[in-house]
Design a protein around this motif. Structure first.
Motif, mmCIF file in Angstrom:
data_model
loop_
_atom_site.group_PDB
_atom_site.id
_atom_site.type_symbol
_atom_site.label_atom_id
_atom_site.label_comp_id
_atom_site.label_asym_id
_atom_site.label_seq_id
_atom_site.Cartn_x
_atom_site.Cartn_y
_atom_site.Cartn_z
ATOM 1 N N TRP A 37 0.803 -1.218 0.000
ATOM 2 C CA TRP A 37 0.000 0.000 0.000
ATOM 3 C C TRP A 37 0.839 1.272 0.000
ATOM 4 O O TRP A 37 0.347 2.330 -0.382
ATOM 5 C CB TRP A 37 -0.941 0.001 1.202
ATOM 6 N N HIS A 38 2.100 1.202 0.458
ATOM 7 C CA HIS A 38 2.951 2.392 0.557
ATOM 8 C C HIS A 38 4.311 2.082 -0.058
ATOM 9 O O HIS A 38 5.205 1.583 0.621
ATOM 10 C CB HIS A 38 3.119 2.815 2.021
ATOM 11 N N ASN A 39 4.470 2.382 -1.331
ATOM 12 C CA ASN A 39 5.728 2.124 -2.026
ATOM 13 C C ASN A 39 6.741 3.180 -1.593
ATOM 14 O O ASN A 39 6.708 4.320 -2.044
ATOM 15 C CB ASN A 39 5.517 2.157 -3.540
ATOM 16 N N ASP A 40 7.670 2.773 -0.716
ATOM 17 C CA ASP A 40 8.654 3.720 -0.188
ATOM 18 C C ASP A 40 10.011 3.620 -0.874
ATOM 19 O O ASP A 40 10.962 4.277 -0.469
ATOM 20 C CB ASP A 40 8.803 3.539 1.322
ATOM 21 N N GLY A 41 10.125 2.794 -1.895
ATOM 22 C CA GLY A 41 11.374 2.679 -2.627
ATOM 23 C C GLY A 41 12.402 1.776 -1.969
ATOM 24 O O GLY A 41 13.519 1.649 -2.460
ATOM 25 N N SER A 42 12.060 1.146 -0.875
ATOM 26 C CA SER A 42 12.987 0.245 -0.188
ATOM 27 C C SER A 42 13.148 -1.047 -0.999
ATOM 28 O O SER A 42 12.341 -1.336 -1.891
ATOM 29 C CB SER A 42 12.454 -0.068 1.208
ATOM 30 N N PRO A 43 14.186 -1.827 -0.712
ATOM 31 C CA PRO A 43 14.361 -3.096 -1.437
ATOM 32 C C PRO A 43 13.146 -4.030 -1.372
ATOM 33 O O PRO A 43 12.760 -4.603 -2.398
ATOM 34 C CB PRO A 43 15.594 -3.716 -0.783
ATOM 35 N N PRO A 44 12.488 -4.193 -0.204
ATOM 36 C CA PRO A 44 11.276 -5.022 -0.217
ATOM 37 C C PRO A 44 10.166 -4.450 -1.107
ATOM 38 O O PRO A 44 9.443 -5.187 -1.772
ATOM 39 C CB PRO A 44 10.832 -5.047 1.247
ATOM 40 N N ALA A 45 10.056 -3.120 -1.141
ATOM 41 C CA ALA A 45 9.037 -2.500 -1.999
ATOM 42 C C ALA A 45 9.347 -2.754 -3.470
ATOM 43 O O ALA A 45 8.431 -2.994 -4.271
ATOM 44 C CB ALA A 45 8.956 -1.005 -1.719
ATOM 45 N N LEU A 46 10.626 -2.707 -3.838
ATOM 46 C CA LEU A 46 11.002 -2.995 -5.225
ATOM 47 C C LEU A 46 10.690 -4.445 -5.591
ATOM 48 O O LEU A 46 10.213 -4.730 -6.692
ATOM 49 C CB LEU A 46 12.486 -2.700 -5.442
ATOM 50 N N VAL A 47 10.954 -5.361 -4.668
ATOM 51 C CA VAL A 47 10.652 -6.773 -4.929
ATOM 52 C C VAL A 47 9.156 -6.965 -5.130
ATOM 53 O O VAL A 47 8.717 -7.628 -6.076
ATOM 54 C CB VAL A 47 11.179 -7.663 -3.773
ATOM 55 N N VAL A 48 8.375 -6.377 -4.247
ATOM 56 C CA VAL A 48 6.919 -6.557 -4.327
ATOM 57 C C VAL A 48 6.359 -5.890 -5.572
ATOM 58 O O VAL A 48 5.598 -6.500 -6.339
ATOM 59 C CB VAL A 48 6.238 -6.020 -3.045
ATOM 60 N N HIS A 49 6.734 -4.628 -5.820
ATOM 61 C CA HIS A 49 6.121 -3.879 -6.916
ATOM 62 C C HIS A 49 6.696 -4.222 -8.292
ATOM 63 O O HIS A 49 5.981 -4.115 -9.297
ATOM 64 C CB HIS A 49 6.243 -2.369 -6.656
ATOM 65 N N ASP A 50 7.962 -4.600 -8.356
ATOM 66 C CA ASP A 50 8.571 -4.875 -9.662
ATOM 67 C C ASP A 50 8.571 -6.344 -10.047
ATOM 68 O O ASP A 50 8.703 -6.672 -11.233
ATOM 69 C CB ASP A 50 10.021 -4.364 -9.689
#
Length: 100
Positions: free
Chosen positions: A73-86
């Motif tokens: 819900w909150h893409n903060d640009g962290s490595p986990p966010a990149l894994v989830v979103h990309d």
């Protein structure tokens, strides 16, 4: 005239009654009632949402569910966010598109 007990129908009576009760939800044309269909649709949609969440959560790079839920819900640009979103969300959407 034979009695029910002589013909052996008394043994089949509970099964026949159960069949009648089970078929009460089906109209004469063989279609299920609207409530049964709606309940089935709700169960199927809940299962689909659950499988999509599981698909976003599970992967080669282990991420706790709380982290996945947060970055979903909150893409903060962290490595986990990149894994989830990309990686994981496109994988899940592709799976839905091909009906896998």
């Amino acid at each position: 005239m034979h009695s029910v007990a002589e013909d052996g129908w008394s043994e089949l009576a509970p099964a026949a009654a159960a069949t009648t009760v089970a078929s009460a939800r089906i109209d004469p044309r063989g279609r299920r009632s609207g409530r049964v269909r709606l309940a089935g649709l709700a169960v199927a949609l809940l299962a689909l949402v659950g499988m999509c969440l599981l698909s976003v959560w599970v992967g080669a790079n282990h991420l706790p569910f709380t982290v996945v839920w947060r970055v979903l819900w909150h893409n903060d640009g962290s490595p986990p966010a990149l894994v989830v979103h990309d990686l994981r969300i496109p994988r899940t959407l592709l799976g839905l598109a091909v009906s896998a």
